[in-house]
Enzyme design. Structure first.
Site, PDB file in Angstrom:
ATOM      1  N   HIS A 172     -36.316  11.353 -23.622  1.00 14.95           N
ATOM      2  CA  HIS A 172     -35.805  10.251 -24.461  1.00 14.95           C
ATOM      3  C   HIS A 172     -35.621   8.983 -23.619  1.00 14.95           C
ATOM      4  CE1 HIS A 172     -33.774  13.616 -26.987  1.00 14.95           C
ATOM      5  NE2 HIS A 172     -34.821  13.182 -27.666  1.00 14.95           N
TER       6      HIS A 172
ATOM      7  N   LYS B   8     -32.330  19.969 -38.864  1.00 11.63           N
ATOM      8  CA  LYS B   8     -31.732  20.577 -37.661  1.00 11.63           C
ATOM      9  C   LYS B   8     -30.209  20.640 -37.817  1.00 11.63           C
ATOM     10  CE  LYS B   8     -35.137  18.621 -34.422  1.00 11.63           C
ATOM     11  NZ  LYS B   8     -35.297  17.572 -33.385  1.00 11.63           N
TER      12      LYS B   8
ATOM     13  N   ARG C  46     -44.793  13.973 -27.511  1.00 11.86           N
ATOM     14  CA  ARG C  46     -45.020  14.892 -26.384  1.00 11.86           C
ATOM     15  C   ARG C  46     -46.326  15.650 -26.573  1.00 11.86           C
ATOM     16  NH1 ARG C  46     -39.350  17.768 -27.255  1.00 11.86           N
ATOM     17  NH2 ARG C  46     -40.238  17.492 -29.335  1.00 11.86           N
TER      18      ARG C  46
ATOM     19  N   SER D 151     -34.477  19.046 -26.584  1.00 16.33           N
ATOM     20  CA  SER D 151     -33.022  19.225 -26.720  1.00 16.33           C
ATOM     21  C   SER D 151     -32.702  20.653 -27.131  1.00 16.33           C
ATOM     22  CB  SER D 151     -32.477  18.254 -27.770  1.00 16.33           C
ATOM     23  OG  SER D 151     -32.645  16.931 -27.350  1.00 16.33           O
TER      24      SER D 151
END
Ligand code: PNS
Length: 166
Positions: free
Chosen positions: A17, A41, A95, A132
């Site tokens: 990040h 999430k 990513r 994360s």
């Protein structure tokens, strides 16, 4: 100067990040980092306020660089955060191809719903493995995540794990 919104869960913020924030400052100048809720999430670790505090501490070293970085917590839609911060567009880091699939759908939806455009930035190759989710998982089992997160995040992870297990 261009102002961009970098929205995310940041649960917690990690070095990938931070790389996107650095790239955004270099390329666009003015970055608003928005800690948001991701409805897909729900099983996060940190409250919005805790995530905000960790982002604030983590971006502090970037404040001496050209450009600027602001940090906000926003509980609603990313497009409303973009409007309220008065940004030119949203930035997202990519990513992998998997990220692209998800981000492309969100980008099209945000443009269709509110005319807000999204620009993708490729994450630094050495950081593309960081997530994360895995950071939370490793921390829960007492593993070492110091190579993946800003220094400010490490003690917060330890406290959150103790709180969740206590
Ligand atoms: O870091 P994440 O979890 O990949 O970030 C996803 C996030 C928080 C940016 C996304 O879930 C989001 O935009 N949440 C706010 C709600 C919203 O705008 N939903 C519509 C998405 S098209």
């Amino acid at each position: 100067m261009t102002t961009v919104l970098y929205p995310g869960s940041f649960d917690p913020i990690h070095l990938g990040h931070l790389d996107v924030i650095e790239q955004s400052m270099e390329l666009f100048g003015d970055v608003v980092v928005a800690a948001m809720h991701n409805p897909s999430k729900p099983s996060g670790m940190f409250t919005l306020d805790e995530r905000l505090a960790m982002i604030e501490e983590s971006v502090e070293p970037l404040r001496s660089r050209p450009g600027s970085v602001r940090v906000v917590a926003f509980p609603g839609l990313a497009v409303d955060a973009a409007r309220s911060a008065g940004v030119d567009f949203i930035v997202k880091g990519l990513r992998t191809g998997g990220d692209f699939e998800v981000e492309q759908q969100m980008a099209h939806t945000n443009y269709a719903a509110a005319g807000v455009r999204t620009v993708y930035l490729p994450c630094k190759p050495s950081l593309v493995f960081i997530s994360s989710r895995f950071i939370r998982e490793i921390a829960k089992y007492g593993g070492d995540v110091t190579a993946m997160v800003p220094a400010a995040v490490v003690p917060q992870l330890i406290s959150a794990v103790q709180r969740d297990q206590g």
